[in-house]
Design an enzyme around this catalytic site. Structure first.
Site, PDB file in Angstrom:
ATOM      1  N   GLY A  47      14.705  51.484  28.414  1.00  0.00           N
ATOM      2  CA  GLY A  47      14.775  50.942  29.765  1.00  0.00           C
ATOM      3  C   GLY A  47      15.699  51.837  30.556  1.00  0.00           C
ATOM      4  O   GLY A  47      15.555  53.050  30.521  1.00  0.00           O
ATOM      5  N   CYS A  79      15.751  54.881  22.736  1.00  0.00           N
ATOM      6  CA  CYS A  79      15.905  55.501  24.054  1.00  0.00           C
ATOM      7  C   CYS A  79      17.141  54.954  24.788  1.00  0.00           C
ATOM      8  O   CYS A  79      18.252  55.288  24.406  1.00  0.00           O
ATOM      9  CB  CYS A  79      14.612  55.340  24.843  1.00  0.00           C
ATOM     10  SG  CYS A  79      14.441  56.594  26.112  1.00  0.00           S
ATOM     11  N   HIS A 180       9.866  56.386  21.658  1.00  0.00           N
ATOM     12  CA  HIS A 180       9.408  54.986  21.709  1.00  0.00           C
ATOM     13  C   HIS A 180       8.359  54.669  20.633  1.00  0.00           C
ATOM     14  O   HIS A 180       7.155  54.635  20.951  1.00  0.00           O
ATOM     15  CB  HIS A 180       8.791  54.710  23.077  1.00  0.00           C
ATOM     16  CG  HIS A 180       9.789  54.636  24.189  1.00  0.00           C
ATOM     17  ND1 HIS A 180      10.298  53.448  24.665  1.00  0.00           N
ATOM     18  CD2 HIS A 180      10.369  55.604  24.918  1.00  0.00           C
ATOM     19  CE1 HIS A 180      11.153  53.691  25.639  1.00  0.00           C
ATOM     20  NE2 HIS A 180      11.210  55.002  25.814  1.00  0.00           N
ATOM     21  N   GLU A 182       7.483  51.914  19.555  1.00  0.00           N
ATOM     22  CA  GLU A 182       6.773  50.670  19.898  1.00  0.00           C
ATOM     23  C   GLU A 182       5.573  50.924  20.808  1.00  0.00           C
ATOM     24  O   GLU A 182       4.760  50.034  21.023  1.00  0.00           O
ATOM     25  CB  GLU A 182       7.747  49.654  20.522  1.00  0.00           C
ATOM     26  CG  GLU A 182       8.115  49.883  21.973  1.00  0.00           C
ATOM     27  CD  GLU A 182       9.089  51.041  22.208  1.00  0.00           C
ATOM     28  OE1 GLU A 182       9.448  51.754  21.259  1.00  0.00           O
ATOM     29  OE2 GLU A 182       9.472  51.219  23.387  1.00  0.00           O
TER      30      GLU A 182
HETATM   31  N1  GLN Z   1      16.612  57.618  31.105  1.00  0.00           N
HETATM   32  C1  GLN Z   1      16.954  56.287  30.656  1.00  0.00           C
HETATM   33  C2  GLN Z   1      18.462  56.112  30.631  1.00  0.00           C
HETATM   34  O1  GLN Z   1      19.170  57.050  30.762  1.00  0.00           O
HETATM   35  C3  GLN Z   1      16.378  56.002  29.278  1.00  0.00           C
HETATM   36  C4  GLN Z   1      14.861  56.058  29.352  1.00  0.00           C
HETATM   37  C5  GLN Z   1      14.159  55.174  28.370  1.00  0.00           C
HETATM   38  O2  GLN Z   1      14.743  54.258  27.776  1.00  0.00           O
HETATM   39  N2  GLN Z   1      12.873  55.381  28.230  1.00  0.00           N
HETATM   40  O3  GLN Z   1      18.914  55.028  30.489  1.00  0.00           O
END
Ligand code: GLN
Length: 204
Positions: A47, A79, A180, A182
């Protein structure tokens, strides 16, 4: 039966829940501290890590998640979840759990590579692979992904890109992936996390 919580403040939590349920696991959304009780493990999804951090503070989740992680319960960050678990983010101050001995760079792949997919080698997945899956690369989807730029002595690197960048790692009960799993139909990382839970519960 194991119950796994998915932090559902923001981001890609539904996909983790669907994958876990397809594996027959009881998966529940977590938004409040009491929902962390009686979990066998927790997933912190992708996220926006600054948003996740701010919301986690607002809902009083930071300390209970830290306690869970330092108490040995398996926690997996994908992520933005990876960023939130790390000890340090290069260049900016933002709320972090700081439980995993990692330094990370956010959005490490630049504009042209904001999103990309790569076949990566993850030998550790062989432990949970069916015979036809063994040795097969993992199709990794990176979306504005972070990169692990430094890992402490207690951290095992599980996968690197061809250029050497670390994109998956484990420190005891803590697992992180910059991509990811998922969003693919390959459930090996989810099964790997379930195996971490099973190992933690096994009596010697
Ligand atoms: N770029 C997002 C961040 O720095 C992470 C991206 C992702 O979770 N897909 O929080």
């Amino acid at each position: 039966m194991d119950r796994i919580g998915i932090l559902a403040l923001q981001g890609a939590f539904i996909e983790h829940i669907k994958t876990l349920r397809s594996l027959g696991v009881d998966a529940v959304e977590v938004r409040l501290p009491h929902e962390l009780e009686n979990l066998s493990g927790l997933i912190i999804p992708g996220g926006e890590s600054t948003t996740v951090g701010k919301l986690a503070i607002t809902y009083g989740l930071v300390e209970p998640i830290k306690e869970m992680a330092s108490g040995g319960k398996p926690v997996w960050g994908t992520c933005a979840g990876l960023i939130f678990l790390a000890r340090r983010v290069q260049g900016i101050e933002q709320p972090l759990l700081g439980v995993m001995d990692l330094a990370v760079a956010r959005n490490a792949f630049g504009r042209q590579l904001e999103s990309f997919e790569a076949e990566i080698s993850v030998p550790a997945l062989d432990a949970v692979s069916q015979p036809d899956e063994r040795g097969r690369p993992f199709h990794a989807i990176f979306i504005r992904a972070p990169l692990i730029t430094a890992a402490g002595d207690g951290v095992s690197v599980l996968s690197r890109l061809d250029n050497g960048g670390i994109v998956a790692a484990r420190q005891g009960n803590l697992l992180v992936t910059a991509f990811h799993p998922e969003l693919t139909s390959d459930t090996r990382f989810h099964r790997y996390f379930l195996a971490m839970i099973a190992q933690g519960q096994a009596t010697p």
